[in-house]
Design a protein around this motif. Structure first.
Motif: not given
Length: 289
Positions: A215-216, A151-156, A173-189
């Protein structure tokens, strides 16, 4: 209780973006209003999220909704629920995609039944490819994830463990050609391991809604960035400690050195004024930033 409607893939009102994916649902069941074309963006994450995850999910969801995007998520506890709530609290449209039927007996989680009315009151929609009466299984929830991304232009992805359902959504999302986004966090989490994996694989690192909008290519949106101030020195003291990130009430008492009764009173006032937000479980964050 709910008036479940259905729509065929042949219908002109069937979501156009979803129709383009591989194996789109032939029939969609829905509550509320379904639209053939709109600017949707998905926000997903773990059910067992951290205070950090709750705060960033709320902030980004609210800002993207204010920017005119329809927020799509999976109605699950945790990050999904926060994304829906943040959107409706701004009076904006959100779409919940379920891995169950849309009747009251089958809907999961039951803790979100009251959220349905609020989604619908704000012009939102609940969608499922499963007939009423279908209960969730270990197969239905991953299967519905292709609809969230479809349904979406991208996924976070806000927070996700390795092997989580959110990574399944990202893979769709990758298979569908959508943009992928991610929030970084602690390397210990552990709840950030999945996000770091996605970033290593090329997902765009996100610190705020602005990163997504740029990006959009959405330039029309101007996010509200105002400094929130209290009416008293004590209120400002609480706001200052919350600028460092979401905190539970015990931490706020510890950092401000105010009495528990005073903190409780001030938190109630600040929440009513919309200056802070209760993220649940006695955890508070700055409200409109």
């Amino acid at each position: 209780m709910f008036e479940v409607k259905s729509i065929s893939i042949e219908d002109k009102n069937y979501p156009k973006l979803l129709k383009k994916i591989q194996n789109p649902p032939k029939i969609l069941y829905f509550l509320g209003e379904i639209k053939s074309q709109e600017n949707c963006f998905a926000i997903v994450g773990t059910r067992k999220c951290t205070n950090y995850g709750k705060e960033i999910a709320y902030q980004i969801s609210a800002d993207l909704a204010e920017a005119g995007l329809t927020i799509v998520s999976g109605f699950a506890p945790g990050i999904d629920t926060i994304a829906h709530k943040a959107t409706i609290e701004r009076g904006k449209r959100t779409i919940a995609v379920l891995g169950t039927g849309l009747d009251e007996k089958a809907i999961y989680p039951k803790s979100n039944l009251k959220l349905i009315d609020k989604i619908l009151e704000n012009g939102g929609c609940l969608i499922s490819e499963f007939e009423p009466g279908t209960h969730g299984t270990k197969y239905t929830f991953p299967q519905r994830n292709r609809i969230i991304s479809g349904l979406s232009f991208g996924v976070l992805v806000v927070e996700a463990r390795m092997g989580s359902g959110s990574l399944i959504t990202a893979n769709y999302a990758k298979e569908q050609g959508r943009k992928i986004f991610a929030v970084p966090g602690s390397v210990f989490s552990q709840t950030s391991k999945g996000c770091h994996f996605l970033i290593k694989k090329g997902a765009k690192l996100v610190e705020s809604a602005k990163d997504i909008l740029e990006e959009l290519g959405i330039e029309k949106a101007k996010l509200r960035e105002k400094e929130i101030k209290g009416k008293t020195p004590e209120e400002n003291l609480i706001l200052e400690v919350l600028k460092e990130g979401a905190l539970d009430i015990e931490k706020i008492i510890e950092k401000t050195k105010l009495s528990p009764s005073k903190v409780a009173s001030l938190l109630s006032i600040l929440e009513i004024e919309g200056k802070i937000k209760n993220l649940g479980g006695g955890i508070y964050a700055i409200g409109n930033r």
